[in-house]
Design a protein around this motif. Structure first.
Motif, mmCIF file in Angstrom:
data_model
loop_
_atom_site.group_PDB
_atom_site.id
_atom_site.type_symbol
_atom_site.label_atom_id
_atom_site.label_comp_id
_atom_site.label_asym_id
_atom_site.label_seq_id
_atom_site.Cartn_x
_atom_site.Cartn_y
_atom_site.Cartn_z
ATOM 1 N N CYS A 101 36.672 29.664 34.503
ATOM 2 C CA CYS A 101 36.117 30.649 34.952
ATOM 3 C C CYS A 101 36.137 31.907 34.235
ATOM 4 N N LEU A 103 35.113 34.918 35.003
ATOM 5 C CA LEU A 103 35.068 36.244 35.881
ATOM 6 C C LEU A 103 36.532 36.380 36.041
ATOM 7 N N CYS A 104 37.527 35.717 36.393
ATOM 8 C CA CYS A 104 38.664 35.846 37.014
ATOM 9 C C CYS A 104 39.859 35.214 36.008
ATOM 10 N N CYS A 116 37.868 35.780 43.694
ATOM 11 C CA CYS A 116 36.962 35.264 42.974
ATOM 12 C C CYS A 116 35.979 34.424 43.535
ATOM 13 N N CYS A 118 34.917 31.682 42.417
ATOM 14 C CA CYS A 118 35.263 30.371 42.162
ATOM 15 C C CYS A 118 36.471 29.685 43.259
HETATM 16 ZN ZN LIG Z 1 36.900 32.708 39.185
#
Ligand SMILES: [Zn+2]
Length: 328
Positions: A101, A103-104, A116, A118
């Protein structure tokens, strides 16, 4: 229960990060063995930072020129590294950490401290017992879809052959996925006989939207209402918590498979109305599949549920002989 679940999931994240770091080390080793100059450059970049710090401390008056000089040197080194990478044939991000992931960065939390998507998805998958979904979705997704298993022959009382009908449904579902982020108020209701592909289509939609990072809850009506009942009446120690319950109203997509399989009573009917109505008001999308006919839906559920379904859902009828492909 949630604390323990969270701990378990976060330790999984830690393992993911370790694995990503290990993979990076392996890639570095491989690359450096072919291009030893790259390793030297890494070393030079590292010592440049140290040197600059020391120089700046010793000569506080020349700070500006020291910084400028170091910057230039750093740029030169970076360019040299890029040039080697380019000619090496390795991808440009070969030396970056590759997280599941991005994003995080497999931490579960964003820089803001928020969870997040996820992590929220992992928690909800645990709460709604969706953990076997991933395996199902590997088997069943739009890429494995084969229209040829449907008959070309028209039934006397329908305008389309099962194959044509399925092609139309497929196009509708494809559109639903493509335009999912738009607030177009689109919801889908799949109805028709067992084995006609409704669950398969639910799986396809779930997979695509999960892959795109949307927050999805997917459960059969039977299990869903059992989980809700446990929560409402705190029947079990491992009943879901409030946040998980509220996710039913807030998740990007709620998929209720096999509506009509739940134990029906005033409680489940009022919960169903509450969930559907709140989601509609908030513009959250829902996909429902059922073996019931529209007439049966009307008879089994209250008028206000049926009117929400008939006026806010795209009603898609599945038909054709029982292919049993959902069990394959
Ligand atoms: Zn994430």
């Amino acid at each position: 229960m949630r604390e323990e679940t969270l701990r378990k999931i976060l330790s999984k994240y830690e393992k993911k990060r370790d694995a990503a770091a290990n993979r990076l080390e392996l890639r570095k080793k491989k690359l450096y063995s072919v291009f030893p100059r790259l390793e030297e450059i890494e070393g030079e970049i590292f010592s440049l930072g140290l040197k600059m710090g020391k120089l700046a401390l010793d000569n506080p008056d020349d700070l500006e020129s020291i910084v400028e000089h170091s910057k230039q040197k750093l740029e030169t080194l970076k360019r040299e590294k890029e040039a080697i990478m380019k000619s090496s044939g390795f991808p440009a991000d070969y030396l970056s950490m590759q997280y599941e992931c991005p994003l995080c960065k497999d931490r579960g939390f964003l820089a803001s401290g928020e969870k997040c998507t996820c992590l929220r998805q992992e928690l909800i998958a645990e709460a709604y017992k969706m953990s076997n979904l991933k395996q199902v979705l590997l088997r069943e997704n739009l890429a494995t879809f084969n229209l040829d298993i449907f008959s070309d022959e028209k039934n006397s009382n329908s305008e389309l052959s099962p194959k044509e009908n399925m092609a139309t449904i497929l196009a509708t579902c494809d559109n639903f996925i493509m335009n999912f982020a738009e607030s177009n108020g689109e919801n889908l209701l799949f109805y028709g006989t067992t084995g006609s592909g409704k669950t398969f289509m639910c799986n396809c939609i779930a997979k695509d939207l999960l892959d795109r990072g949307h927050f999805v809850i997917y459960q059969t009506a039977f299990s869903l209402f059992a989980i809700i009942e446990d929560y409402r009446f705190q029947k079990r120690d491992n009943a879901i918590d409030r946040e998980s319950y509220e996710s039913l109203f807030e998740c990007d997509l709620l998929i209720i498979d096999d509506l009509g399989s739940e134990i029906q009573n005033t409680f489940t009917i009022s919960e169903l109305f509450h969930i559907l109505n709140t989601r509609l008001i908030n513009g959250k999308k829902t996909v429902i599949s059922t073996n019931l006919t529209l007439i049966e839906l009307d008879q089994r559920y209250t008028g206000r549920i049926f009117s929400r379904l008939s006026s806010n859902f795209n009603l898609l009828r599945f038909f054709g002989k029982d292919l049993r492909w959902e069990n394959r």
